[in-house]
Design a protein around this motif. Structure first.
Motif, PDB file in Angstrom:
ATOM      1  N   ASP A   1       2.873   8.034  -8.619  1.00 25.59           N
ATOM      2  CA  ASP A   1       3.372   6.657  -8.570  1.00 25.59           C
ATOM      3  C   ASP A   1       2.758   5.879  -7.418  1.00 25.59           C
ATOM      4  N   ALA A   2       2.616   6.523  -6.261  1.00 23.18           N
ATOM      5  CA  ALA A   2       2.060   5.830  -5.104  1.00 23.18           C
ATOM      6  C   ALA A   2       0.594   5.473  -5.334  1.00 23.18           C
ATOM      7  N   VAL A   3      -0.160   6.386  -5.905  1.00 20.01           N
ATOM      8  CA  VAL A   3      -1.566   6.098  -6.193  1.00 20.01           C
ATOM      9  C   VAL A   3      -1.671   4.984  -7.227  1.00 20.01           C
ATOM     10  N   ALA A   4      -0.775   4.973  -8.194  1.00 24.48           N
ATOM     11  CA  ALA A   4      -0.772   3.880  -9.172  1.00 24.48           C
ATOM     12  C   ALA A   4      -0.537   2.541  -8.484  1.00 24.48           C
ATOM     13  N   GLY A   5       0.298   2.536  -7.444  1.00 22.66           N
ATOM     14  CA  GLY A   5       0.519   1.317  -6.682  1.00 22.66           C
ATOM     15  C   GLY A   5      -0.736   0.870  -5.951  1.00 22.66           C
TER      16      GLY A   5
ATOM     17  N   HIS B   1       0.855  -1.191   0.000  1.00 24.78           N
ATOM     18  CA  HIS B   1       0.000   0.000   0.000  1.00 24.78           C
ATOM     19  C   HIS B   1       0.893   1.245   0.000  1.00 24.78           C
ATOM     20  N   PRO B   2       1.301   1.732  -1.137  1.00 23.76           N
ATOM     21  CA  PRO B   2       2.266   2.839  -1.171  1.00 23.76           C
ATOM     22  C   PRO B   2       1.778   4.128  -0.514  1.00 23.76           C
TER      23      PRO B   2
ATOM     24  N   GLU C   1      -6.728  15.547  -7.894  1.00 20.90           N
ATOM     25  CA  GLU C   1      -6.377  15.085  -9.234  1.00 20.90           C
ATOM     26  C   GLU C   1      -5.448  13.875  -9.165  1.00 20.90           C
ATOM     27  N   THR C   2      -4.488  13.913  -8.249  1.00 18.37           N
ATOM     28  CA  THR C   2      -3.560  12.794  -8.105  1.00 18.37           C
ATOM     29  C   THR C   2      -4.286  11.527  -7.674  1.00 18.37           C
ATOM     30  N   LEU C   3      -5.252  11.664  -6.769  1.00 17.24           N
ATOM     31  CA  LEU C   3      -5.984  10.499  -6.264  1.00 17.24           C
ATOM     32  C   LEU C   3      -7.019   9.984  -7.260  1.00 17.24           C
TER      33      LEU C   3
END
Length: 338
Positions: free
Chosen positions: A96-100, A50-51, A139-141
């Protein structure tokens, strides 16, 4: 009866709650995984799995810890911990973390991961990020929030029956939270789906006995969560009519089992600590439901008095032991702001 002044969210309390959340949203252990291991490759540390949401004992508690921090940041411009909260978001809410996080949901076998409780909280967080001054975090989330909204859209038509329990599987609580997201992003079709589902599941309910409440594992009232879900999704007049049929003896404080706070014998026990969450989530529902009634409606005072009793019982337990501390403050903020 006016709302008790001692039970309002103020800057001092907000700072206390923010400090609690900042102390655990990046605390990796202890950690309780909530997904199925499909292969040896799935056995990784919480931070690798869970990044973003690796802290706070479990995924959903970390998500609503982030929601609370976003809410307090939006609510109090002079919050002392604001720079730390923004630093956390900049550090963790990255592309990148949300993609994870998205990758975990896309694994084979993850169809039911965090359904529906974590789904509801993730969308509640997304809704709060949408109203921040800097909407970059929303937007990132968005890849994750859109994925979760899509999960609701796929699941709800298949869910013939609601789940009427006082724990994570409660369906009313989840779609109540999801409604805030639908309105925040102006997704009328999504809100319509939630409304239609609530009416299909709960629209014909009458004279709720609440005989099974509370159980020793509850942190939600299935009765009150249902009522709050319907309140959120129905027009005001339609809700009041439904509510009068659903709890016809409310003015007399019946069913009595709803109106007395649960006794919490050991806040250090993870399951028993759920009952503090029950008291706080009941207070949130009581206050929200009261707000839907006219000032001269006698039921309003009954609900407000019950909210005060429940808050008095469990606000002292928000901090002190990690089994409650990793999640209770979020429920306290819901109740204090209702």
């Amino acid at each position: 009866m006016a709302m008790s002044k001692k039970h309002e969210l103020n800057l001092q309390t907000a700072e206390k709650f923010a400090r609690i959340a900042l102390s655990h949203v990046e605390r990796e252990y202890p950690h309780k995984p909530g997904f199925v291991f499909g292969s040896p490759d799935d056995v990784r540390s919480p931070r690798e799995t869970h990044p973003v949401f690796f802290g706070s004992y479990d995924w959903h508690s970390c998500v609503h810890g982030y929601w609370m921090l976003a809410r307090l940041l939006n609510r109090f411009a002079d919050l002392a911990s604001a720079p730390e909260i923004l630093g956390l978001f900049e550090r963790r809410l990255t592309t990148d973390a949300v993609a994870g996080e998205v990758a975990l949901f896309e694994r084979s076998g993850s169809r039911g991961f965090e359904r529906p409780y974590g789904w509801g909280w993730l969308l509640k967080l997304a809704a709060e990020l949408e109203v921040m001054k800097d909407r970059g975090f929303a937007e990132t989330l968005r890849p994750l929030s859109r994925l979760i909204a899509g999960r609701f859209e796929s699941f709800l038509p298949l869910a013939t029956y609601p789940v009427r329990v006082g724990t994570h599987f409660n369906t009313a609580f989840a779609i109540r939270l999801a409604a805030d997201y639908g309105e925040a992003v102006n997704d009328a079709a999504f809100v319509d789906l939630l409304r239609a589902t609530a009416l299909r599941w709960y629209g014909k309910d009458r004279d709720c006995p609440a005989w099974g409440e509370p159980s020793g594992d509850d942190f939600l009232s299935s009765t009150l969560a249902e009522a709050e879900c319907v309140r959120r999704l129905l027009p005001a007049e339609a809700f009041v009519d439904w509510f009068s049929r659903f709890l016809p003896m409310l003015a007399e404080g019946q069913p009595a089992t709803l109106f007395s706070p649960a006794s919490v014998s050991d806040p250090s026990d993870g399951k028993i600590a759920h009952l503090d969450g029950l008291n706080l989530s009941r207070a949130w529902c009581f206050r929200s439901l009261a707000s839907a009634l006219s000032m001269d409606d006698g039921r309003r005072a009954v609900l407000q008095a019950a909210a005060d009793r429940h808050l008095t019982a469990s606000l002292p337990h928000v901090a002190g032991d990690y089994m409650g501390e990793h999640w209770l403050a979020s429920f306290a903020v819901l109740a204090l702001e209702a």
